[in-house]
Write a protein that holds these residues in place. Structure first.
Motif, PDB file in Angstrom:
ATOM      1  N   VAL A 148     -11.487  34.894  37.416  1.00  0.00           N
ATOM      2  CA  VAL A 148     -12.603  35.068  36.481  1.00  0.00           C
ATOM      3  C   VAL A 148     -12.065  35.077  35.052  1.00  0.00           C
ATOM      4  CG1 VAL A 148     -14.436  36.607  35.698  1.00  0.00           C
ATOM      5  CG2 VAL A 148     -14.014  36.309  38.142  1.00  0.00           C
ATOM      6  N   VAL A 149     -10.977  35.821  34.853  1.00  0.00           N
ATOM      7  CA  VAL A 149     -10.400  35.937  33.508  1.00  0.00           C
ATOM      8  C   VAL A 149      -9.810  34.611  33.033  1.00  0.00           C
ATOM      9  CG1 VAL A 149      -8.581  37.008  32.138  1.00  0.00           C
ATOM     10  CG2 VAL A 149      -9.958  38.400  33.700  1.00  0.00           C
ATOM     11  N   ASN A 150      -9.015  33.954  33.914  1.00  0.00           N
ATOM     12  CA  ASN A 150      -8.395  32.685  33.512  1.00  0.00           C
ATOM     13  C   ASN A 150      -9.426  31.612  33.152  1.00  0.00           C
ATOM     14  OD1 ASN A 150      -5.844  33.737  33.749  1.00  0.00           O
ATOM     15  ND2 ASN A 150      -5.486  32.945  35.818  1.00  0.00           N
ATOM     16  N   PRO A 151     -10.474  31.440  33.974  1.00  0.00           N
ATOM     17  CA  PRO A 151     -11.510  30.489  33.562  1.00  0.00           C
ATOM     18  C   PRO A 151     -12.174  30.848  32.231  1.00  0.00           C
ATOM     19  CG  PRO A 151     -11.699  30.902  35.897  1.00  0.00           C
ATOM     20  CD  PRO A 151     -10.669  31.864  35.375  1.00  0.00           C
ATOM     21  N   ILE A 152     -12.338  32.163  31.997  1.00  0.00           N
ATOM     22  CA  ILE A 152     -12.928  32.580  30.723  1.00  0.00           C
ATOM     23  C   ILE A 152     -12.021  32.170  29.571  1.00  0.00           C
ATOM     24  CG2 ILE A 152     -13.478  34.596  29.309  1.00  0.00           C
ATOM     25  CD1 ILE A 152     -14.533  35.933  31.851  1.00  0.00           C
ATOM     26  N   GLN A 153     -10.703  32.396  29.771  1.00  0.00           N
ATOM     27  CA  GLN A 153      -9.745  31.996  28.742  1.00  0.00           C
ATOM     28  C   GLN A 153      -9.716  30.475  28.560  1.00  0.00           C
ATOM     29  OE1 GLN A 153      -6.209  33.903  30.333  1.00  0.00           O
ATOM     30  NE2 GLN A 153      -6.270  35.446  28.729  1.00  0.00           N
ATOM     31  N   GLU A 154      -9.814  29.753  29.677  1.00  0.00           N
ATOM     32  CA  GLU A 154      -9.733  28.290  29.636  1.00  0.00           C
ATOM     33  C   GLU A 154     -11.012  27.658  29.111  1.00  0.00           C
ATOM     34  OE1 GLU A 154      -7.453  25.892  30.669  1.00  0.00           O
ATOM     35  OE2 GLU A 154      -5.833  27.304  31.080  1.00  0.00           O
ATOM     36  N   LEU A 155     -12.149  28.196  29.551  1.00  0.00           N
ATOM     37  CA  LEU A 155     -13.424  27.540  29.236  1.00  0.00           C
ATOM     38  C   LEU A 155     -13.763  27.572  27.754  1.00  0.00           C
ATOM     39  CD1 LEU A 155     -15.673  28.596  32.256  1.00  0.00           C
ATOM     40  CD2 LEU A 155     -14.962  26.287  31.628  1.00  0.00           C
TER      41      LEU A 155
END
Length: 567
Positions: free
Chosen positions: A284-291
């Motif tokens: 959840v966190v990584n996609p938030i950082q990536e998106l």
């Protein structure tokens, strides 16, 4: 949308590759989610399990690792296949539009923006749009799946995570447009920088001869600073987005740990569930950082695509449905009271009235700045904003289609462009011709000895560096012979040659009896000029006299003075 055509090029015949790439990403997403259950299962076995259960769990984990590696490899192959075709087709679509642009528009455009568009911008589109789309889909699916599993495990803890995750999304929304603007600005500045570098390399000899290195270095520093400042501003915006996303990830992690421990102490969640949540938290966190950056970069890439489409539409040939086809030249080119200037108040050509008859030869002479080259450019159709009338066999030049005009006319210029390829391919311009026709063109151009000595496969080198000036001009004449054009224009074709080579080149041109030959020349050699059927004398944008060499010389006017000064 303005950039629909170029976006279509990315996916044309490539949709299956895109679908396979997305499918492999989804498989990888599922595999990543399964890792959370692996850690949960391992925690549960550690607390209340047996050695037999641990053995079975280890074997299952090893099998999972093998499958995970295979999926990862498949994903890499699938993405590379899609990206290769998408980028290749996108660049081809750009190049096709450039190469078919109207000669007038291309002549007036800055070459730097095309080079930047084909290099810097294509790289950005590939990273932020072609590959970016796949990454965005992956991150969204991964996050949604992780949230779904979180809801299954503990709905209350999931709501806390989602509430904390809204922070970076707000930051991205606020900064996304700014990043798009910065990317477009970089594209514009890079085009100017590339154009400047191109000018320096082309004018290197001039710089050295005038010892202007210090001034050029200062100008370079200014151009370089302008570009790097634009890049710095983009990085600043991108860094702000990354900082917001990173800060949010810490907040989300703290929320999960804090609430998870609380629920465990209260007996509403197990340790395995909290560990699974911590593992899922990465998805959840990584996609938030990536998106955040990915969506902003995608928007910036879309702006570059739109910009490329706009540039391609500028000066693009508007289609020849309303143009006249002129397949052959039978009679004459007629200028009637033609006036033209690059600026309205500065006329380059003034009341030009003359004609060029089929099959005859014309030399155009006169002082520098008299409009000789501009007159040739008018015949080539470089400009359509002239006053008066220019007709080819009674058909107005502006009404003739560009394709048919270019099939009628060929040109030999002072600076002959030679590709870094063989003599044969430079002569044929990569087209297929009958061998006898090629041999006749090579013989007429005086290239026979060169071809026999060095071979038709002899490499000319970058911009023909392995050929002499005379040899390059002869390559250009051979091209003209093969083009099957009816009209040959030569613009100062012998300016860089010695007297012997210059006379040989002019002689080769004049021997092309089936063509109408119009030659702008600085050479006022009696032997050369006396071979022309007509000599046109120009001064200050006007034709001041027309006749044969003997007729003009006997008048003892401007032509007489020019010849005597030359001799």
């Amino acid at each position: 949308m303005k950039y629909k055509q170029l976006k279509k090029a990315l996916f044309q015949g490539n949709k299956i590759n895109f679908a396979v790439a997305i499918f492999t990403m989804m498989l990888l997403c599922a595999a990543n989610i399964l890792t959370a259950f692996i850690f949960k299962g391992l925690s549960d076995i550690a607390i209340d399990g047996t050695m037999e259960e641990l053995k079975r769990f280890v074997l299952a984990t090893l099998l999972f690792i093998v499958i995970y590696v295979l999926i990862s490899m498949w994903k890499t192959v699938a993405i590379n296949r899609f990206n290769y075709k998408a980028t290749t087709q996108y660049k081809k679509a750009l190049f096709d539009k450039i190469i078919y642009k109207d000669i007038n528009a291309f002549n007036n455009d800055i070459t730097g923006k095309y080079i930047s568009m084909m290099t810097n911008d294509v790289s950005a589109v590939e990273s932020y749009y072609t590959l970016g789309n796949i990454n965005i889909v992956y991150q969204i699916v991964l996050m949604i799946t992780a949230v779904g599993v979180m809801l299954y495990l503990n709905w209350f803890l999931t709501i806390c995570v989602l509430a904390a995750a809204t922070i970076p999304l707000i930051g991205t929304a606020l900064c996304g447009n700014k990043l798009s603007e910065r990317e477009a600005d970089i594209s514009e500045k890079n085009a100017g920088f590339v154009g400047y570098i191109n000018d320096i390399f082309k004018g290197f000899a001039v710089i050295k001869s005038f010892q202007a290195e210090v001034q050029i270095i200062k100008n370079f520093a200014k151009e370089n600073k302008t570009l790097e400042t634009a890049k710095k501003k983009r990085r600043t915006v991108a860094n702000i987005i990354n900082v917001v996303s990173l800060s949010a990830s810490f907040i989300v992690t703290d929320v999960v740990c804090g609430v998870g421990v609380y629920l465990t102490l209260k007996g509403h969640a197990t340790l395995g569930t909290v560990i699974a949540f911590i593992q899922l938290l990465d998805y959840v966190v990584n996609p938030i950082q990536e998106l955040g950056p990915a969506l902003a970069n995608r928007k910036a890439a879309e702006r570059l695509i739109a910009k490329a489409e706009d540039i391609m539409d500028e000066g693009a040939e508007k289609g020849n449905t309303d143009k006249i086809e002129c397949k052959e030249f039978k009679n004459e080119i007629t200028f009637s009271n033609v006036q033209f200037g690059y600026q309205e108040d500065q006329k380059i050509l003034k009341s030009i009235t003359t004609n060029f008859k089929q099959g005859e030869s014309y030399a155009i002479v006169g002082p520098s700045g008299s409009g000789k080259t501009t007159l040739l450019h008018m015949i080539l159709g470089y400009f359509d904003n002239y006053k008066g009338s220019i007709q080819i066999d009674g058909k107005e030049l502006t009404e003739i289609s560009s394709d048919s005009l270019h099939s009628l006319i060929t040109i030999i210029q002072q600076n002959v462009f030679v590709f870094d390829d063989s003599i044969m391919k430079n002569v044929t311009m990569y087209k297929d011709f009958d061998s006898q026709r090629i041999d006749r063109a090579i013989m007429a151009a005086g290239l026979t000895q060169l071809v026999e000595t060095k071979g038709s496969d002899y490499q000319c080198g970058e911009n023909g560096k392995n050929l002499s000036g005379g040899e390059k001009q002869r390559v250009s004449i051979a091209r003209a012979m093969l083009s099957n054009a009816s009209i040959l224009l030569a613009d100062e074709a012998t300016a860089a040659l010695d007297t012997t080579n210059a006379q040989n080149v002019i002689r080769s041109i004049l021997e092309l009896k089936d063509m109408t030959r119009i030659v702008v020349t600085h050479s006022l050699n009696r032997q050369v000029l006396s071979q022309f059927d007509h000599i046109i004398v120009m001064k200050d944008g006007e034709i001041v006299d027309i006749g044969t060499f003997d007729e003009l010389y006997s008048k003892k006017e401007l032509f007489y003075s020019l010849v005597n000064v030359y001799e």
